[in-house]
Design a protein around this motif. Sequence first.
Motif, PDB file in Angstrom:
ATOM      1  N   UNK A 136       0.835  -1.309   0.033  1.00 12.98           N
ATOM      2  CA  UNK A 136      -0.045   0.123   0.009  1.00 12.98           C
ATOM      3  C   UNK A 136       0.692   1.318  -0.097  1.00 12.98           C
ATOM      4  N   UNK A 137       0.248   2.284  -0.565  1.00 12.25           N
ATOM      5  CA  UNK A 137       1.006   3.729  -0.478  1.00 12.25           C
ATOM      6  C   UNK A 137       1.068   4.055   0.992  1.00 12.25           C
ATOM      7  N   UNK A 138       2.267   4.535   1.418  1.00  7.70           N
ATOM      8  CA  UNK A 138       2.205   5.139   2.814  1.00  7.70           C
ATOM      9  C   UNK A 138       1.402   6.256   2.935  1.00  7.70           C
ATOM     10  N   UNK A 139       1.026   7.133   1.784  1.00  6.05           N
ATOM     11  CA  UNK A 139       0.226   8.210   1.987  1.00  6.05           C
ATOM     12  C   UNK A 139      -1.071   7.853   1.470  1.00  6.05           C
ATOM     13  N   UNK A 140      -2.013   8.285   2.342  1.00  2.00           N
ATOM     14  CA  UNK A 140      -3.419   7.851   1.927  1.00  2.00           C
ATOM     15  C   UNK A 140      -3.751   8.560   0.344  1.00  2.00           C
ATOM     16  N   UNK A 141      -4.241   7.602  -0.301  1.00  3.62           N
ATOM     17  CA  UNK A 141      -4.793   8.087  -1.710  1.00  3.62           C
ATOM     18  C   UNK A 141      -5.475   7.178  -2.481  1.00  3.62           C
ATOM     19  N   UNK A 142      -6.468   7.734  -3.143  1.00  5.48           N
ATOM     20  CA  UNK A 142      -7.317   6.589  -3.767  1.00  5.48           C
ATOM     21  C   UNK A 142      -6.843   6.194  -5.376  1.00  5.48           C
ATOM     22  N   UNK A 143      -7.646   5.778  -6.072  1.00  2.00           N
ATOM     23  CA  UNK A 143      -7.487   5.619  -7.225  1.00  2.00           C
ATOM     24  C   UNK A 143      -6.632   4.093  -7.345  1.00  2.00           C
ATOM     25  N   UNK A 144      -5.531   3.796  -7.706  1.00  2.48           N
ATOM     26  CA  UNK A 144      -4.872   2.628  -7.727  1.00  2.48           C
ATOM     27  C   UNK A 144      -4.303   2.621  -9.395  1.00  2.48           C
ATOM     28  N   UNK A 145      -4.845   3.143 -10.239  1.00  2.85           N
ATOM     29  CA  UNK A 145      -4.524   3.077 -11.597  1.00  2.85           C
ATOM     30  C   UNK A 145      -3.718   4.183 -12.005  1.00  2.85           C
ATOM     31  N   UNK A 146      -2.879   4.773 -11.091  1.00  7.76           N
ATOM     32  CA  UNK A 146      -2.076   6.196 -11.438  1.00  7.76           C
ATOM     33  C   UNK A 146      -0.735   5.438 -11.551  1.00  7.76           C
ATOM     34  N   UNK A 147       0.098   6.642 -11.438  1.00  6.82           N
ATOM     35  CA  UNK A 147       1.738   6.303 -11.870  1.00  6.82           C
ATOM     36  C   UNK A 147       2.308   5.315 -11.033  1.00  6.82           C
ATOM     37  N   UNK A 148       1.850   5.365  -9.539  1.00  6.50           N
ATOM     38  CA  UNK A 148       2.470   4.686  -8.432  1.00  6.50           C
ATOM     39  C   UNK A 148       2.120   2.909  -8.804  1.00  6.50           C
ATOM     40  N   UNK A 149       1.221   2.710  -9.745  1.00  8.25           N
ATOM     41  CA  UNK A 149       0.868   1.206  -9.994  1.00  8.25           C
ATOM     42  C   UNK A 149       2.118   0.355 -10.617  1.00  8.25           C
ATOM     43  N   UNK A 150       3.060   0.951 -11.270  1.00  4.07           N
ATOM     44  CA  UNK A 150       4.191   0.705 -11.842  1.00  4.07           C
ATOM     45  C   UNK A 150       5.045  -0.043 -10.648  1.00  4.07           C
ATOM     46  N   UNK A 151       5.222   1.101  -9.640  1.00  7.06           N
ATOM     47  CA  UNK A 151       5.955   0.348  -8.499  1.00  7.06           C
ATOM     48  C   UNK A 151       5.680  -0.521  -7.889  1.00  7.06           C
ATOM     49  N   UNK A 152       4.196  -0.466  -7.699  1.00  8.23           N
ATOM     50  CA  UNK A 152       3.381  -1.566  -7.030  1.00  8.23           C
ATOM     51  C   UNK A 152       3.389  -2.938  -7.694  1.00  8.23           C
ATOM     52  N   UNK A 153       3.425  -3.183  -8.969  1.00 10.92           N
ATOM     53  CA  UNK A 153       3.581  -4.379  -9.555  1.00 10.92           C
ATOM     54  C   UNK A 153       5.159  -4.816  -9.682  1.00 10.92           C
ATOM     55  N   UNK A 154       5.944  -3.654  -9.876  1.00  6.35           N
ATOM     56  CA  UNK A 154       7.429  -4.251  -9.555  1.00  6.35           C
ATOM     57  C   UNK A 154       7.663  -4.923  -8.239  1.00  6.35           C
ATOM     58  N   UNK A 155       7.044  -4.156  -7.330  1.00  6.49           N
ATOM     59  CA  UNK A 155       7.382  -4.534  -5.918  1.00  6.49           C
ATOM     60  C   UNK A 155       6.666  -5.909  -5.730  1.00  6.49           C
ATOM     61  N   UNK A 156       5.618  -6.123  -6.302  1.00  3.47           N
ATOM     62  CA  UNK A 156       4.706  -7.519  -6.093  1.00  3.47           C
ATOM     63  C   UNK A 156       5.564  -8.525  -6.540  1.00  3.47           C
ATOM     64  N   UNK A 157       6.109  -8.247  -8.002  1.00  3.05           N
ATOM     65  CA  UNK A 157       7.085  -9.323  -8.734  1.00  3.05           C
ATOM     66  C   UNK A 157       8.354  -9.661  -7.741  1.00  3.05           C
ATOM     67  N   UNK A 158       8.833  -8.744  -7.177  1.00  2.00           N
ATOM     68  CA  UNK A 158       9.886  -9.070  -6.350  1.00  2.00           C
ATOM     69  C   UNK A 158       9.639  -9.765  -4.992  1.00  2.00           C
ATOM     70  N   UNK A 159       8.288  -9.604  -4.771  1.00  2.00           N
ATOM     71  CA  UNK A 159       7.810 -10.116  -3.563  1.00  2.00           C
ATOM     72  C   UNK A 159       7.386 -11.779  -3.746  1.00  2.00           C
ATOM     73  N   UNK A 160       6.846 -11.918  -5.045  1.00  2.00           N
ATOM     74  CA  UNK A 160       6.643 -13.260  -5.576  1.00  2.00           C
ATOM     75  C   UNK A 160       8.021 -13.926  -5.731  1.00  2.00           C
ATOM     76  N   UNK A 161       8.979 -13.331  -6.131  1.00  7.22           N
ATOM     77  CA  UNK A 161      10.260 -14.002  -6.222  1.00  7.22           C
ATOM     78  C   UNK A 161      11.108 -14.432  -4.816  1.00  7.22           C
ATOM     79  N   UNK A 162      10.652 -13.744  -3.929  1.00  5.33           N
ATOM     80  CA  UNK A 162      11.067 -13.686  -2.541  1.00  5.33           C
ATOM     81  C   UNK A 162      10.161 -15.036  -2.158  1.00  5.33           C
ATOM     82  N   UNK A 163       8.915 -14.692  -2.168  1.00  2.10           N
ATOM     83  CA  UNK A 163       7.946 -15.989  -1.856  1.00  2.10           C
ATOM     84  C   UNK A 163       8.537 -17.178  -2.228  1.00  2.10           C
ATOM     85  N   UNK A 164       8.879 -17.392  -3.787  1.00  3.46           N
ATOM     86  CA  UNK A 164       9.292 -18.619  -4.147  1.00  3.46           C
ATOM     87  C   UNK A 164      10.611 -19.154  -3.915  1.00  3.46           C
ATOM     88  N   UNK A 165      11.591 -18.189  -3.711  1.00  2.00           N
ATOM     89  CA  UNK A 165      12.690 -18.477  -2.748  1.00  2.00           C
ATOM     90  C   UNK A 165      12.524 -19.116  -1.414  1.00  2.00           C
TER      91      UNK A 165
END
Length: 221
Positions: A136-165
């Motif tokens: 989640x973004x540290x700062x309150x904000x609605x939406x989800x399809x804004x520019x921060x989605x790129x970072x969220x999906x990149x982080x999610x992929x890293x977390x899945x890599x860590x989960x698989x490890x």
Amino acid sequence: MVPNLYPAFERQEVVIHAPRHVRSLAELTAAELALVAEAWRLRAAAAARDGFPALHAFVNEGAAAGASLPHSHSQLVWLRELPPAVVAEQEAAAGCRLCALLAAERGAGDRVVVERDGLVALCPAAGRVPYEILVAPAVHGGGGFGPALDGALALAADLVRALQAAEGHVAWNLWLHSGDHWHVEILPRLATFGGVELGAGIYVLAVAPEDAAAALRERLP
Ligand SMILES: [Zn+2]
Ligand SMILES: [Zn+2]
């Protein structure tokens, strides 16, 4: 973008994550993940224009998570209103429930996996399955399809890599909740629900969220 073969909703689309054969979100490059975010963003705008202001975007990976294709993909369900799960989250308390949760978890610290690019990833104290992850973004904000989605999906992929490890190639579900305080949730299918979980709403975790967060933190690429 292709229409879903088995539509259960008025409009449902499948986003193929890469033209080359990739089985997991974890195999996508940063550029490919950015294209996935862009596809979600463009389709959210198209859905809103057509009278579907709430796009439910999610990834099912692995047969146990409901995936019917072995090629990494996501699905977009066009909804005319916010889905019940998001409404329930927003109605759960006065003020923002997610802001309260983030303040508590960042204060405690031991269930936070990482903070990166304004995003917090953590294993919530009241998770439903081992290794449940909230991004989640540290700062309150609605939406989800804004520019921060790129970072969220990149982080999610890293977390899945860590989960698989940590746990091998487990099945998992991921979704974006684009409500008042948008966030991404990842639920590894590391538990089977029975009468206690489904009937009583009590989830007993075989791995403590503190231990799961530590295991993910150590294995983040
Ligand atoms: Zn908030
Ligand atoms: Zn949520």
